[in-house]
Design a protein around this motif. Structure first.
Motif, PDB file in Angstrom:
ATOM      1  N   ALA A   1     -59.645 -95.468 -22.395  1.00 53.41           N
ATOM      2  CA  ALA A   1     -60.927 -95.292 -21.706  1.00 53.41           C
ATOM      3  C   ALA A   1     -60.876 -94.141 -20.700  1.00 53.41           C
ATOM      4  CB  ALA A   1     -61.334 -96.581 -21.001  1.00 53.41           C
ATOM      5  N   SER A   2     -59.688 -93.871 -20.182  1.00 55.84           N
ATOM      6  CA  SER A   2     -59.568 -92.794 -19.188  1.00 55.84           C
ATOM      7  C   SER A   2     -59.925 -91.432 -19.771  1.00 55.84           C
ATOM      8  CB  SER A   2     -58.148 -92.763 -18.615  1.00 55.84           C
ATOM      9  OG  SER A   2     -57.210 -92.497 -19.641  1.00 55.84           O
ATOM     10  N   SER A   3     -59.878 -91.301 -21.098  1.00 58.29           N
ATOM     11  CA  SER A   3     -60.232 -90.019 -21.726  1.00 58.29           C
ATOM     12  C   SER A   3     -61.733 -89.742 -21.639  1.00 58.29           C
ATOM     13  CB  SER A   3     -59.783 -89.993 -23.189  1.00 58.29           C
ATOM     14  OG  SER A   3     -60.482 -90.977 -23.933  1.00 58.29           O
ATOM     15  N   ALA A   4     -62.510 -90.762 -21.262  1.00 61.16           N
ATOM     16  CA  ALA A   4     -63.961 -90.594 -21.138  1.00 61.16           C
ATOM     17  C   ALA A   4     -64.441 -91.133 -19.787  1.00 61.16           C
ATOM     18  CB  ALA A   4     -64.657 -91.314 -22.278  1.00 61.16           C
ATOM     19  N   GLN A   5     -63.623 -91.003 -18.780  1.00 61.76           N
ATOM     20  CA  GLN A   5     -63.915 -91.577 -17.469  1.00 61.76           C
ATOM     21  C   GLN A   5     -65.241 -91.082 -16.888  1.00 61.76           C
ATOM     22  OE1 GLN A   5     -60.715 -91.111 -14.692  1.00 61.76           O
ATOM     23  NE2 GLN A   5     -61.542 -92.622 -13.285  1.00 61.76           N
TER      24      GLN A   5
ATOM     25  N   ARG B   1     -67.274 -91.482 -28.568  1.00 58.39           N
ATOM     26  CA  ARG B   1     -66.731 -90.381 -29.362  1.00 58.39           C
ATOM     27  C   ARG B   1     -65.412 -89.888 -28.759  1.00 58.39           C
ATOM     28  NH1 ARG B   1     -66.157 -85.143 -29.538  1.00 58.39           N
ATOM     29  NH2 ARG B   1     -67.104 -84.736 -27.520  1.00 58.39           N
ATOM     30  N   LEU B   2     -65.385 -89.699 -27.459  1.00 57.62           N
ATOM     31  CA  LEU B   2     -64.175 -89.191 -26.798  1.00 57.62           C
ATOM     32  C   LEU B   2     -63.013 -90.184 -26.882  1.00 57.62           C
ATOM     33  CD1 LEU B   2     -65.776 -87.527 -23.650  1.00 57.62           C
ATOM     34  CD2 LEU B   2     -64.715 -86.369 -25.598  1.00 57.62           C
TER      35      LEU B   2
ATOM     36  N   GLN C   1     -82.304 -93.842 -22.015  1.00 55.42           N
ATOM     37  CA  GLN C   1     -81.937 -92.816 -23.000  1.00 55.42           C
ATOM     38  C   GLN C   1     -80.701 -92.044 -22.547  1.00 55.42           C
ATOM     39  OE1 GLN C   1     -85.747 -90.852 -23.197  1.00 55.42           O
ATOM     40  NE2 GLN C   1     -86.426 -92.084 -24.934  1.00 55.42           N
ATOM     41  N   THR C   2     -80.621 -91.729 -21.268  1.00 58.50           N
ATOM     42  CA  THR C   2     -79.448 -91.033 -20.726  1.00 58.50           C
ATOM     43  C   THR C   2     -78.199 -91.889 -20.884  1.00 58.50           C
ATOM     44  OG1 THR C   2     -80.797 -89.810 -19.146  1.00 58.50           O
ATOM     45  CG2 THR C   2     -78.460 -90.035 -18.623  1.00 58.50           C
ATOM     46  N   SER C   3     -78.322 -93.187 -20.617  1.00 57.78           N
ATOM     47  CA  SER C   3     -77.150 -94.055 -20.725  1.00 57.78           C
ATOM     48  C   SER C   3     -76.720 -94.227 -22.177  1.00 57.78           C
ATOM     49  CB  SER C   3     -77.405 -95.408 -20.053  1.00 57.78           C
ATOM     50  OG  SER C   3     -78.492 -96.075 -20.630  1.00 57.78           O
ATOM     51  N   VAL C   4     -77.667 -94.258 -23.109  1.00 55.92           N
ATOM     52  CA  VAL C   4     -77.311 -94.340 -24.535  1.00 55.92           C
ATOM     53  C   VAL C   4     -76.502 -93.106 -24.929  1.00 55.92           C
ATOM     54  CG1 VAL C   4     -78.245 -94.236 -26.891  1.00 55.92           C
ATOM     55  CG2 VAL C   4     -79.217 -95.842 -25.249  1.00 55.92           C
ATOM     56  N   GLN C   5     -76.968 -91.941 -24.509  1.00 54.82           N
ATOM     57  CA  GLN C   5     -76.253 -90.700 -24.834  1.00 54.82           C
ATOM     58  C   GLN C   5     -74.854 -90.695 -24.216  1.00 54.82           C
ATOM     59  OE1 GLN C   5     -79.003 -87.785 -23.352  1.00 54.82           O
ATOM     60  NE2 GLN C   5     -80.276 -87.824 -25.194  1.00 54.82           N
ATOM     61  N   ALA C   6     -74.743 -91.142 -22.976  1.00 48.64           N
ATOM     62  CA  ALA C   6     -73.442 -91.145 -22.300  1.00 48.64           C
ATOM     63  C   ALA C   6     -72.487 -92.141 -22.958  1.00 48.64           C
ATOM     64  CB  ALA C   6     -73.621 -91.472 -20.808  1.00 48.64           C
ATOM     65  N   VAL C   7     -72.984 -93.307 -23.354  1.00 51.84           N
ATOM     66  CA  VAL C   7     -72.137 -94.296 -24.032  1.00 51.84           C
ATOM     67  C   VAL C   7     -71.680 -93.743 -25.382  1.00 51.84           C
ATOM     68  CG1 VAL C   7     -72.170 -96.549 -25.203  1.00 51.84           C
ATOM     69  CG2 VAL C   7     -72.980 -96.350 -22.848  1.00 51.84           C
TER      70      VAL C   7
END
Length: 193
Positions: free
Chosen positions: A112-116, A156-157, A145-151
């Motif tokens: 998870a740290s790779s997408a902190q 992906r990361l 919508q912003t949170s969907v994109q960030a998740v």
């Protein structure tokens, strides 16, 4: 002809009145389902719509059927937008809860740290979406919508980091196997001498 335009305006005005009544009922149902909701979704500006309908009726009475149609169509457009937003509001409430679960699952993953940064951004946006949604404000949608994109980006990361770690582990195993094989051959040839 004028008679046809007048009849068309009457029909448009009647449709708009019915639509406003439907919106009033739907917004009342929304408030009953979400009692804390006090924003624009739970309380659309029906008074303004009714005022526009009165203006349309006045225009029709003054022999301006095209103006009456224009005003009533504007109200119909506002009603459609509000009804769609109310319907989406319920769906997005479940979507926000599901996204929270996805976010928690991502935060507990090994890499998870790779997408902190993305996880933090998703958590902040999702918290804002939840707050605005609870208020019944349409402002929740942009946060959601912003949170969907960030998740999605965090997922992906993390997956990318998982694949890179798997490749590194496979390379390490391959190298270890090669070393063992080389050592085995060396021992075999040295033992034959």
């Amino acid at each position: 002809s004028y008679e046809r335009a007048h009849a068309q305006a009457q029909t448009s005005l009647q449709s708009a009145r019915q639509a406003v009544s439907e919106l009033a009922a739907q917004s009342q149902a929304c408030r009953a389902t979400y009692p804390k909701a006090g924003g624009d979704l739970a309380r659309p500006d029906i008074a303004r719509m009714e005022s526009d309908l009165k203006a349309a009726q006045t225009a029709l009475g003054q022999g301006q059927p095209s103006r009456a149609v224009e005003l009533s169509q504007g109200v119909l457009s506002q009603v459609r937008t509000s009804l769609q937003a109310i319907a989406q509001y319920s769906v997005d409430g479940r979507g926000i809860a599901d996204l929270q679960t996805r976010l928690e699952n991502l935060e507990s993953r090994k890499r998870a740290s790779s997408a902190q940064a993305e996880l933090l951004h998703a958590a902040q946006s999702l918290r804002s979406a939840q707050e605005e949604h609870e208020r019944g404000s349409s402002a929740y949608l942009s946060h959601y919508q912003t949170s969907v994109q960030a998740v999605n980006e965090a997922e992906r990361l993390i997956s990318q980091a998982d694949r890179a770690a798997a490749r590194a582990f496979a390379s390490l195993l391959g190298l270890l196997a090669l070393l063992l094989l080389s050592a085995g051959f060396a021992a075999f040839f040295l033992h034959r001498r």
